[in-house]
Design a protein around this motif. Structure first.
Motif, mmCIF file in Angstrom:
data_model
loop_
_atom_site.group_PDB
_atom_site.id
_atom_site.type_symbol
_atom_site.label_atom_id
_atom_site.label_comp_id
_atom_site.label_asym_id
_atom_site.label_seq_id
_atom_site.Cartn_x
_atom_site.Cartn_y
_atom_site.Cartn_z
ATOM 1 N N TRP A 74 -37.011 -60.697 22.385
ATOM 2 C CA TRP A 74 -38.405 -60.467 22.047
ATOM 3 C C TRP A 74 -39.159 -59.727 23.143
ATOM 4 C CZ3 TRP A 74 -40.598 -61.524 17.360
ATOM 5 C CH2 TRP A 74 -39.821 -62.270 16.469
ATOM 6 N N VAL A 91 -39.325 -56.851 14.524
ATOM 7 C CA VAL A 91 -38.898 -58.252 14.480
ATOM 8 C C VAL A 91 -37.379 -58.345 14.383
ATOM 9 C CG1 VAL A 91 -38.987 -60.369 13.112
ATOM 10 C CG2 VAL A 91 -41.082 -59.052 13.503
ATOM 11 N N ALA A 129 -35.960 -57.482 17.618
ATOM 12 C CA ALA A 129 -36.202 -58.521 18.616
ATOM 13 C C ALA A 129 -35.192 -59.652 18.512
ATOM 14 C CB ALA A 129 -37.626 -59.063 18.455
#
Length: 352
Positions: free
Chosen positions: A201, A193, A196
């Motif tokens: 992403w 995460v 990203a």
């Protein structure tokens, strides 16, 4: 986070250029600080200190449950059969993450041993498992997590009161496995995460899924067998990549380190002796059977390692020299402890 580049040899003998992400590893916190202070010698010093501290903590935890010879034998196999102890010289990543985890699971075992009741035991086990899985995942990624989970479950099992091991074994190991596994995956996902947010992403998660698919791939989508392999190895791999992963990693470990070869021979001899004693002594007797079952349950965590070889076989094969062979230090150590415990139990019942 960093983007690494590598040229791979394809099955057809060509070259393919690949880019892949190496997300930030927590162990770099320690190494980067040490590099700011001085050279590589400054990095090696705390890594060596962790190796010594982890070995000492494991000795104390094991000595609470086992005799001194069994404890020393277990540690000799664990630390020296694949040179895990000396990884501070050649593999800082594995050294730092493994010995921090070893310190934590040793402390967990000692804390579990002092639990006043089953409820306190369970709560401590879950909390320590979550903490150990989080720290191990933060420090490292996919080197030998399956073997470390197995070792973690082993330390949880030996903390159980002897009279309750048969009854609580499976539940205890599942609790340890769930706590460690959930926190490991969650922490790993949080790294994705964070990456990203920085890299995008789609790019990050397509890369993550691609790598997971690569290491568990079959057929033409797999990196293996490599073009320069002898034909017999190609046929063996094609027949069963899982069995090939088990045999190749174990074979490399024993060929490259005589301690590992001796460990395998010792474990094999011990379990043959257990089988002989069971047959001659009539292990169908209630107390003898219970003693044998408890010792066999001690090796139950190794199912996790087997699962790693089944699912991530290509990962284990490609990384044999680096950490693929390291799994066997933990496998042989656990088999040694469970075998010696079974043999002593059978012999003591025979004398009685």
């Amino acid at each position: 986070m960093a983007v690494a580049e590598i040229d791979d040899v394809t099955k057809a003998g060509g070259i393919t250029h690949q880019q892949y992400y190496r997300y930030w590893h927590g162990w770099q916190l320690l190494t980067n600080v040490c590099l700011l202070i001085g050279g590589i010698d400054v990095v090696v010093a705390p890594a060596a200190a962790l190796a010594i501290a982890g070995s000492a903590c494991a000795y104390v935890a094991l000595r609470k449950r086992f005799s001194k010879p069994l404890t020393l034998g277990f540690l000799a196999i664990l630390l020296f059969s694949t040179n895990l102890f000396f990884n501070f010289i050649g593999d800082l990543l594995l050294c730092i993450s493994f010995f921090v985890a070893l310190i934590m699971m040793s402390c967990m075992s000692l804390r579990l041993g002092s639990a006043p009741n089953a409820r306190a035991f369970t709560s401590r086990l879950v909390l320590w498992s979550i903490a150990t899985g989080t720290v191990f995942s933060f420090l490292d990624f996919l080197t030998i997590p399956a073997a470390v989970v197995a070792l973690h479950c082993f330390f949880a099992f030996i903390a159980l009161p002897k009279g309750e091991r048969s009854k609580r074994c499976v539940v205890t190991m599942l609790q340890a496995l769930f706590g460690f596994g959930f926190s490991f995956v969650f922490t790993w996902a949080m790294k994705w995460v964070v990456a990203a947010f920085v890299l995008g992403w789609n790019e990050v998660f397509s890369n993550v899924l691609g790598e997971m698919g690569l290491w568990s791939a079959h057929g033409t989508s797999s990196l293996l067998p490599q073009a320069d392999w002898p034909q017999i190895l190609k046929e063996f791999y094609s027949m069963s990549p899982q069995l090939f992963a088990i045999c190749s990693t174990a074979g490399y470990a024993m060929i490259s380190n005589v301690v590992c070869l001796v460990s395998f021979a010792a474990v094999l001899a011990i379990w043959i002796a257990v089988l002989v004693c069971s047959i001659r002594g009539g292990a169908q007797g209630g107390r003898r059977r219970k003693m044998l079952i408890q010792s066999l349950l001690m090796a139950l965590p190794l199912v996790v390692v087997l699962g790693y070889f089944v699912v991530m076989h290509d990962h284990a094969i490609v990384h044999i020299p680096v950490f693929g062979c390291k799994n066997w230090a933990i496998v042989f150590a656990i088999l040694f402890a469970s075998g010696v415990s079974a043999l002593r139990g059978l012999r003591s019942q025979k004398v009685a």
